[in-house]
Design a protein around this motif. Sequence first.
Motif, PDB file in Angstrom:
ATOM      1  N   LEU B 357       0.750  -1.056  -0.162  1.00 28.99           N
ATOM      2  CA  LEU B 357       0.125   0.162  -0.053  1.00 28.99           C
ATOM      3  C   LEU B 357       0.794   1.097   0.079  1.00 28.99           C
ATOM      4  O   LEU B 357       0.600   1.991  -0.747  1.00 28.99           O
ATOM      5  CB  LEU B 357      -0.924  -0.080   1.346  1.00 28.99           C
ATOM      6  CG  LEU B 357      -2.077   0.898   1.279  1.00 28.99           C
ATOM      7  CD1 LEU B 357      -2.788   0.969   0.159  1.00 28.99           C
ATOM      8  CD2 LEU B 357      -3.059   0.666   2.335  1.00 28.99           C
ATOM      9  N   LEU B 358       1.926   1.241   0.784  1.00 29.42           N
ATOM     10  CA  LEU B 358       2.960   2.468   0.840  1.00 29.42           C
ATOM     11  C   LEU B 358       3.224   2.634  -0.389  1.00 29.42           C
ATOM     12  O   LEU B 358       3.477   3.840  -1.068  1.00 29.42           O
ATOM     13  CB  LEU B 358       4.039   2.150   1.940  1.00 29.42           C
ATOM     14  CG  LEU B 358       3.372   2.417   3.444  1.00 29.42           C
ATOM     15  CD1 LEU B 358       4.536   2.256   4.397  1.00 29.42           C
ATOM     16  CD2 LEU B 358       2.641   3.691   3.600  1.00 29.42           C
ATOM     17  N   ILE B 361       1.055   4.349  -2.782  1.00 32.06           N
ATOM     18  CA  ILE B 361       1.039   5.469  -2.478  1.00 32.06           C
ATOM     19  C   ILE B 361       2.171   6.602  -2.949  1.00 32.06           C
ATOM     20  O   ILE B 361       2.087   7.574  -3.713  1.00 32.06           O
ATOM     21  CB  ILE B 361       0.813   6.049  -0.799  1.00 32.06           C
ATOM     22  CG1 ILE B 361      -0.330   5.291  -0.404  1.00 32.06           C
ATOM     23  CG2 ILE B 361       1.042   7.359  -0.694  1.00 32.06           C
ATOM     24  CD1 ILE B 361      -0.495   5.388   0.905  1.00 32.06           C
ATOM     25  N   LEU B 362       3.551   5.878  -2.677  1.00 34.42           N
ATOM     26  CA  LEU B 362       4.622   6.521  -3.265  1.00 34.42           C
ATOM     27  C   LEU B 362       4.789   6.667  -4.787  1.00 34.42           C
ATOM     28  O   LEU B 362       5.017   7.704  -5.190  1.00 34.42           O
ATOM     29  CB  LEU B 362       5.798   5.607  -2.826  1.00 34.42           C
ATOM     30  CG  LEU B 362       6.282   6.177  -1.396  1.00 34.42           C
ATOM     31  CD1 LEU B 362       7.602   5.302  -1.178  1.00 34.42           C
ATOM     32  CD2 LEU B 362       7.034   7.626  -1.537  1.00 34.42           C
ATOM     33  N   THR B 365       2.637   9.729  -5.406  1.00 31.92           N
ATOM     34  CA  THR B 365       3.158  10.920  -5.250  1.00 31.92           C
ATOM     35  C   THR B 365       4.104  11.310  -6.110  1.00 31.92           C
ATOM     36  O   THR B 365       4.291  12.642  -6.530  1.00 31.92           O
ATOM     37  CB  THR B 365       3.554  10.899  -3.799  1.00 31.92           C
ATOM     38  OG1 THR B 365       4.588  10.021  -3.667  1.00 31.92           O
ATOM     39  CG2 THR B 365       2.393  11.098  -2.716  1.00 31.92           C
TER      40      THR B 365
END
Lengths: 161, 847
Positions: B357-358, B361-362, B365
Motif C-alpha cells: 500500500l505504501l 502511495i509513493l 506521489t
Amino acid sequence: MAGKTKFIFAGLLIVAAVAYLIISNTGSTAHYFLTVEELQAQGDRVAGRNVTVSGAVLGDTIVYDPSVPRVTFTVVEVPGDPEEVEQAGGLAKVLHDAVNDATAPRLEVVYEDVKPDLLQDEAQAIMRGQLGADGHFHADEVLLKCPTRYEEDVPEQVEES
Amino acid sequence: MLAEIGSILTGLALAVALYAAGAAFWSIHRSDSRWAQSARNGVYAATGLLGVAFLLLLAAFLNDQFQIKYVAEHSSRALPLYLKASAVWAGQEGSLLLWSFLQALFTALVVRSSGGGSPLKGDAARRPYWATVFLSLITAFFTGVTLFLSNPFAQMATVPADGQGMNPLLRHPGMIFHPPAMYLGYVGLAVPFAFALAALVTRQVDDWPTVTRRWTLAAWLFLGIGLLLGMRWSYDVLGWGGYWGWDPVENAGLMPWLTATALLHATVMQEQRGGFRWWNLLLVVLSFELVMFGTFTTRSGMIQSVHAFARSDLGLYFLAAIIVTLVGSVALIVKRRSLLADPRPPAEILSRDGMFLLTLILFLTITGSVFIGSVLPTLTNVISDQSFEAGTEWFDRVTGPQFGLLLLLMGVCPLLGQAAAALKRLRARGWPALIGALLVPGAAALSGLTQPISLVAFALVGLAGATTLAEYIRDTAARSRSRKENPLLSLWQLFGRNRRKYGGYLVHTGIILMGLGIIGTRMYSFDTLATLSPGESVDVKGYTLTYEDFAQESVADHMNTTASLSVSRNGKYLTTLQPSIDQYPAFVDQTASIPALRARLREDLYIILAGWDQNGTVVTFKVFINSLASFLWVGGLIFLVGGAVALWPATQGARLPVPEARRRTIRTTVGVAVGSLVLLAAVMAMWGTGTGGRAGEQGGAEAAGRPRVGQAAPDFTLDLLDGSTLSLADLDGKVTVINFWATWCAPCEDELPDFQAVWNEYQEQNVGFIGIAIQEAAEQAEVEEMVSRIGITYPIGMDSDEAIFPTYGVTGVPETFVVDAEGNVAYTHVGPASADELRAELDSLFE
C-alpha cells in the motif's frame, strides 16, 4: 478500524512531506518565468536572481568564439502566454514576426558554453540564468526549439551547464 | 492515386470501427450472438483497413511520393531505405496513423483471445463485448483524429522535386525504434482500461486485473523499452552529456509508466487477496488518462515554456476525450462503489500488504510530483500571477527522496510476510540487507564517491540489492536441498516455475543497478572545457587527453569535422577518441554533435567537439566524466530481460488435446520469436552501431601521418655515422627515444646536451637512444662535428635518402618520439624536449 487510521496517517504523512518538498523547492530552485519585456521592466529587482526568459533568436547576431567558448546572441520579445501566441497565428508566425519587428524589445544574451546545435535564426530560445549589471542576460542553460520544421520529434536540445 | 486510396481506407476504417462498437453494444443489448460475430468481423476489418493504409503510407515513403505533404516534409531521395521506412513515424500525422493501426490491432487480439463465447449467458460473458465497445470507440477516436485533423495522406498543389529530408538528429537507431515502442505501450494500456470499465458495467470486478495482466505487463514493458531507447538517443546524439532532462515530453512518457508499474503491483494484491480494488481502478484510469494527457500537453502548446510541438487544435479534442473518459470512469466507479469494498484491508504497516500500500502511495506521489513540475508555469501563473518554472534541480530534489523511499520499500518488502510474523521474519532474514547496505556505500566510498547524501542512496541500493539477491539464493538453496538438484538447475527451474515472481525480482535487480547509475551520474558528473593546439595535452580527472589530428570531409548532405584525441592514464595509452560534428547546410545550418565515448564500469569519458578555428590549429573540447553511467544501460538490459521473463507464457495444462497443444506450441514459438526480435532490436539500438564515434585504429591506415600515441612506431633501418646500420627492431624490448634533428637547427643544438645527459643516466637500464639527422649525405662532416662537440655517445645516423622521417610524419625538427618496450609510441614531442620531461616519461614507462 485502527489499521485504517494508521494507513491514512502514513499516507497523509507522505503526501505532506512531498507537498513540503514541492513548495520549498518551488521557492528555492524554480525560476521566475518572464518574457524579454517583463524582464527589462523588472530591471534591478530581478538582477542576480534565477530567471527563465524566452525570446526569438536573431540569426545575424550569433557570434561564437570556440576558444572560450562563448556564444553571444540577441533575442526578441515574444509573448509568454500561449493564448496570445495562438491568437497571433501560432508560434512559427510569432517568431517570424518578432525577428522582423525592429521596435520589439531586445535582449543580449551571453552564454559561456558550447554553441547549441539548434541555435539558429527564428528559433525560440528559453534561457535560464541571471540579468547582469551590464544589462546582458548571462545564461547558464539554453533550451532551443525550432518551430519552422521537424518540430514534432526534436522538441529541444538541452544544454546542461 | 495512392493518397486518395489511403484517405478512403482511413475513412472506411473509421466507419467500420464505429460499426464494430455499435454491433458489440447491440449484441449485448439483444443478447444476439450473430451481432457479436459481426462486431468481431468489424474489428478485424478495421485492423485490416488501417494496416493497408499504413502500408500505403510506407510505400509512398519508399517511392518518394512527394506530392503527399507529409512525405515531402519528412523524407528525401537521398535518405537510405531504412530511414525512409522509419520516417513514416517521424512526424505527428504518421505517428497517429500508426497509433490508430496498433489500437485496432490490439483490439483484434483482445477479441481473438476472448474467444467466441456467446454473449447471451450472463454478465461474465458480456464483459469482453463491453471491452470491445470501449476499445473500438478508442480506435475510432484515433482514426477520426488522424483522418480529419492530421491526415498523413494530404496532398500538395505542386509537387516538389525533392523532400525536405529527415532531421539529422533523428537518424539514430534509438529514434527508429523509440516511437513504435512508446505507441505499443500507450495502446496496450487502453486494454486494461477498457476491461476495467467493462468490469464495472457488468459488475464483474473480481478478476479483471488478472485477465488483463499480460496486456498491462506488455504495455509496461514496451513503455520501458521506449523510455530506455529515448534516454540512449539523448546520450548518444544530443551531445549534452546527459540522458534525462525532465523535459515535459519525457515526463509525459514517464508518468503512465509509473502508474502502470503501480498497477502491476496492485494487480498482485487483488489477485492474491481480493483487495486493493479501488487502487486497481484508480491506477488503470490514471494510466490511460496520463497517456491522453501527454498527447494533449505536447500538442496543445499548454506547456509552451519548453516545448515545440506545433500547436494545433488536436489538443482540444484530446482534452475533450480526457474529460469524457474521466467523468465517465469516475461516475462508473462511484456507481459501483458497493462492489469495491476490500474484504480484508491491510491491518499493519509492517506487513507485506502494508508495504504494498505504501509503495502504491509513493508511486502516486512521484507521479503527482512529476505532473506538478510539468505544469508548474501554468499552475503558478493561475495561483499567483507569477510564472515559475521547474528545472532539473527541482525535479531531482523533489523526486529523489521519494525514489529513495521506494528503494527502501523494495529492500524491506520481500522480507515481510503476514503482519503477525513480520517482525520475526525481518529479524531472521534482515542480515543480508544490512550487509548490502554497508557494502555498497563502502565500495562507493573506496572508489572516491563520498558525498554524504549519495552514500545514503548507495546504502538504499545495497539494501534492496542484497535482499533481492538473498531471495534468489534462499529459494534456489531450498529447492536444491529438497530435490537434491544442482543449484544452477534449481535456479533455472525456479525461473521456469514462477516466471512472474522471479521475473519481477530480475526487474528489481535491473532497477537497482539503474539506481546506481542514476546516483552516480546525477551526483558525481563532472565536465570541463579544454582548448588545445595540435600535440597539446590536458589532464582531466586522471586522464591525459592529447589533441592529435583534425579532419574535415564532405559526406552526402553534410560536412563532417572530426578531431582525434589520444587518451592515456598514468602514461599508459588507452584509446583514441574522435568526437565530430556534422553540419547540414540544407537544414538552416543545423549541426549535430557526435560525442565520442569510452565507457567503463566506473565511469564514462564522454567528449564533444565544441569548436575550432579554420584549420584546426586551435580546437575546443567539452569533456564529461559520467560516473557509473554504464550501470544505467546494464541495469536497463536486465530490466528488459526480467520483464520478458515475467511476460513469458507459463507452460501449464499438460492435459490439452493434441490440436490445441500444437496450436499453443506454434503460438508460443511465434510469440517467443517476435519478442526476442523486439528485444534484440532494442539491444542493438542501444549498444550496436550507434554514433558513438569511437575509434581505436592501429597503424596501417594512418601510416602517412605521424604515428599517434598508442600506435606502433614504424620500423626503419638507419645508416649510422660509423658505417654500421641500426634497426628499430634491434631495440625490440627496450624503451627507445627517437630524436629527429639537424645541424642548422638551433633548438636541436640546445636540446642535444639534455638528451646526452639523460642517456648517461639511463644507458645502464633497458633503454635505447637513436638520433636521426635529416640532412644531405654531403653534410656528414657537419653532423660529425656537432656530435663530437656536444659529446654524443648514443647512436647517430643520417636519413639522407628521406626514407625514415616521412613515415613518422615529421614536418620539422626537432621532433622526438618515445617508444615503449612493446614498440608502440608512448610520447611525442613536436619541438624541443627537456631533460626533465624525458626523465619523467622514461620513469613512467619503467613502472
